[in-house]
Design an enzyme around this catalytic site. Structure first.
Site, short mmCIF file in Angstrom:
data_model
loop_
_atom_site.label_atom_id
_atom_site.label_comp_id
_atom_site.label_asym_id
_atom_site.label_seq_id
_atom_site.Cartn_x
_atom_site.Cartn_y
_atom_site.Cartn_z
N TYR A 77 -22.83 -12.04 9.16
CA TYR A 77 -23.26 -11.66 8.06
C TYR A 77 -25.15 -10.86 8.13
CZ TYR A 77 -24.57 -11.37 2.41
OH TYR A 77 -25.20 -10.88 1.17
N LYS A 81 -26.93 -7.81 7.64
CA LYS A 81 -27.95 -7.17 6.88
C LYS A 81 -29.00 -6.67 7.80
CE LYS A 81 -26.17 -8.02 2.98
NZ LYS A 81 -25.36 -6.73 2.21
#
Length: 170
Positions: A77, A81
């Site tokens: 994650y 990002k």
């Protein structure tokens, strides 16, 4: 409002024409889309939308990312990002603002039991430490608009959670 097919985003280039500012809050979850789907939505779609926006004349791109975003992270994650932040910056906008909110406090239509428990806990924590671990989505939205309305000299500006809270109150 234009509805586009993200699987064939290039066919919708006209929807990205003639806008001075682009706002991007696109994202999904690994649980909902799987690891490959998460990467496709949160990195690939966002990067392609940024490229189309720039080609269409967009000068200032505002990206909602995540607290802890880091292209070198071992966590998927946070790595994705961080990667998308780098890709969006590389597009070459006159201005690029990246917001890195902590846990978003919002009501969702779909059921996410663990997220619900986390939001309940963070709602209590937010009363004592209002800018540390969470932020209401309305505050993020206000901060996104405010950063566009304020003149800025920086080509790239990154707003962490506390700055989002401050700007979102303005």
């Amino acid at each position: 409002q234009a509805v586009v097919d993200f699987e064939r985003l290039g066919e919708h280039a006209a929807a990205f024409q003639g806008h001075d500012v682009g706002f991007c809050c696109l994202g999904t979850t690994r649980a909902k889309a799987g690891a490959d789907g998460f990467v496709r939505v949160d990195r690939d779609y966002v990067a392609q939308a940024a490229e189309l926006a720039r080609a269409g004349g967009c000068k200032h791109f505002v990206l909602q990312s995540s607290q802890g975003a880091n292209a070198q992270s071992s966590f998927l994650y946070l790595r994705v990002k961080g990667e998308v932040e780098n890709l969006v910056q590389a597009v070459g906008f006159d201005r690029c603002t990246i917001l890195r909110p902590a846990v978003l406090l919002c009501k969702r239509q779909e059921s996410r039991p663990m997220e619900w428990v986390t939001r309940q806990f963070l709602g209590v924590v937010a009363r004592v430490f209002p800018t540390a671990y969470s932020v209401p989505v309305e505050t993020v939205a206000r901060a996104m608009v405010a950063c566009v309305l304020q003149p800025g000299e920086e080509k790239v500006k990154v707003l962490e959670n506390k700055a989002i809270h401050e700007l979102g109150k303005a």
